[in-house]
Design an enzyme around this catalytic site. Sequence first.
Site, short mmCIF file in Angstrom:
data_model
loop_
_atom_site.label_atom_id
_atom_site.label_comp_id
_atom_site.label_asym_id
_atom_site.label_seq_id
_atom_site.Cartn_x
_atom_site.Cartn_y
_atom_site.Cartn_z
N VAL A 367 -6.45 -0.92 9.39
CA VAL A 367 -6.50 -2.36 8.60
C VAL A 367 -6.65 -2.32 7.24
O VAL A 367 -5.81 -3.40 6.82
CB VAL A 367 -8.14 -2.90 9.22
CG1 VAL A 367 -8.67 -4.20 8.44
CG2 VAL A 367 -8.39 -2.93 10.55
N ASP A 368 -6.85 -1.34 6.48
CA ASP A 368 -6.85 -1.29 5.17
C ASP A 368 -5.31 -1.34 4.59
O ASP A 368 -4.79 -2.21 3.79
CB ASP A 368 -7.36 -0.04 4.50
CG ASP A 368 -8.04 -0.53 3.17
OD1 ASP A 368 -8.25 -1.79 2.84
OD2 ASP A 368 -8.71 0.25 2.58
N ASP A 369 -4.33 -0.47 5.36
CA ASP A 369 -3.04 -0.49 4.96
C ASP A 369 -2.35 -1.73 5.48
O ASP A 369 -1.57 -2.27 4.47
CB ASP A 369 -2.31 0.78 5.61
CG ASP A 369 -2.28 1.68 4.75
OD1 ASP A 369 -1.59 2.06 3.79
OD2 ASP A 369 -3.24 2.80 5.05
N ALA A 372 -3.19 -4.57 2.74
CA ALA A 372 -2.40 -4.12 1.67
C ALA A 372 -1.15 -4.76 1.77
O ALA A 372 -0.37 -5.21 0.75
CB ALA A 372 -2.55 -2.79 1.27
N ARG A 443 -12.50 -5.79 1.82
CA ARG A 443 -11.22 -6.01 1.60
C ARG A 443 -10.54 -6.90 2.45
O ARG A 443 -9.43 -7.47 2.31
CB ARG A 443 -10.47 -4.61 1.40
CG ARG A 443 -10.93 -3.86 0.22
CD ARG A 443 -10.17 -2.50 0.02
NE ARG A 443 -8.83 -2.39 0.32
CZ ARG A 443 -7.83 -3.03 -0.86
NH1 ARG A 443 -8.58 -3.06 -1.94
NH2 ARG A 443 -6.52 -2.82 -0.82
#
Length: 621
Positions: A367-369, A372, A443
């Site tokens: 999820v974070d990548d 981003a 985030r």
Amino acid sequence: MTKWDQKIDWLINRLKQDQSSDGSWAYPFDTGTTTDAYMIILLRTLAVQEDQLIRGLAQRILSKQSDNGAWKLFADEENGGNLSATVEAYYALLASGFVKKDDPRLVSAKKFILEHGGIQNTSMFTKIMLAITGKYKWPAFSPFPVEMILLPAACPINLYQFSIFGRANLIPIMILASRKFSMKMKNSPDLSDLFSARHPGHSWPENRDLLDWIGEELKKISEFPERLHASALDRAKKYMLARIEPDGTFYSYFSATFLMIFALLSLGHFKNGPIIQNAVKGLLSMATVIDGLPHMQYTTANVWNTALISYAMQNAGVPKEDETVAAANRYLLSRQHNRSGDWKIHNPHGAPGGWGFSDINTINPDVDDTTAALRALIREAAGGTQTREAWKRGVNWTVSMQNRDGGWAAFEKNVHGKWLKLIPVEKAEYLLGDPSSADLTGRTLEFLGNYTNLENRHPAMEEGADWLIRHQRKDGSWYGRWGICYLYGTWAASTGLAASGIPASRPALKRAAGWIQSVQNHDGGWGESCRSDIHQTYIPLGHSTLTHTAWALDTLIAVSEKPTVEMEHGITWLLSNLEKQDWTTAYPVGQGMAGTFYIHYHSYRYIFPLLALGNYRRKYS
């Protein structure tokens, strides 16, 4: 041009200079010396002729040794060093053939090892590596029954209730433990003098635990337990082979690939066979150079670096048409996933569209990548049909990964069973689980709130915000799972809540800002120790770091209508220290396997100051 503008331009130009020809940024993913040590041991065990690399890795390991003979995971580690890292380094240096046992540096390391309990006090993963290479005895029974892989996903306890990260490491361990496999290298060094008689310490957990009980019960209900065992081994092998990436590695992870190689050897594969040879080549391809010496990365961080840098540059005023940004975004679009991975098991209605962390990563998105990459592509998506479709697929995948508790995790959906605490593995709930976390949830909310058309009243937004508010600590901070640690979590959670429409006057954000201000250093910066992760409470580093200061400043910027005294003090420190080089600029601010290795992202010292300075200039000028 003001000093402020000059510093922003310096950061942008430095990043432009470091871009690779394919549009990505290949800044090192620096995890200390453990992977360097394991690579030496692997190459020597398989008799792979890479003497130049081995010599360089040995030199790097020696360069990291402390005066007391130990190796550390981070500069202010307790007890003067890390026992497991020291045993691994000692073993690898002897295995290299370039350092002798009577070398004063190894004599000093041996003294530290024995004073801190000897080999038997090392971590479970160090013991497994030692057992694989014939330096430690496997336990009488397997604490990880391979038969567990036969349990269906519908069963309340099964391997798919582990995180993908934990599963990738555990499956080859299960094979190796069941076969009690060991393989000694030629001229294998003798480590028997590293066992401490004065400190009996800890051995393998000999009590019957949950996993062992499950394995025994499966055998009891089977008419042919030997056939059941063989079937489990075959399924475990197929699981690994089906998830080998194009570079030959298992999920692009060093540890999983290292373990897979030995697991395949235990099942009869030849070391010169194509699968093992390609896996070794894949690991070799992850080598980087730091300060003139080679380092084996745990994985590459190209997608993560590139997504963050592209976004930070655009946020600071670099147009999307700039060739640096355009090349970065072309690279990101080429790395979007188009096929399903294990995440599909708990998210059957989700469609592929995420991004992974490493350069070679095709089935393991996170999820974070993904958010981003989507931040980096938002301006381009507004004007191009192809990019807009890719962007929509990424947004849809992200939303589909929300947990039923309202938060987001890294790789999996709804994988956070409390029963993981019953497993005899250090920090099993972090290594084997993938629960909702403040950093991922914050985030994700920040992205959805600032860059999509989801309304604040949308259930995904409301449930995410509610999760964060419920999990705020009494002091106003949040724990961040993938960074160090409370500064990271509080930054992510605060910016996420602000983007979801929570006003700065709400108690959650007021308490967060108050906590950030309360831990500011006298010099104006912020700094947090990795010991915060180990003790699960905020522990100051005693020095300011560029990254921690940027996170703290960005938190205050998100929740303050006008600049504050604390903010101005922090900005002054940041502008004055952007180009400094000392031990704090190499201090780890990321964490991987909780409590076991910490990450120094070489890109962070540029990315997050640029992001904070860009946000300050956009909001207040």
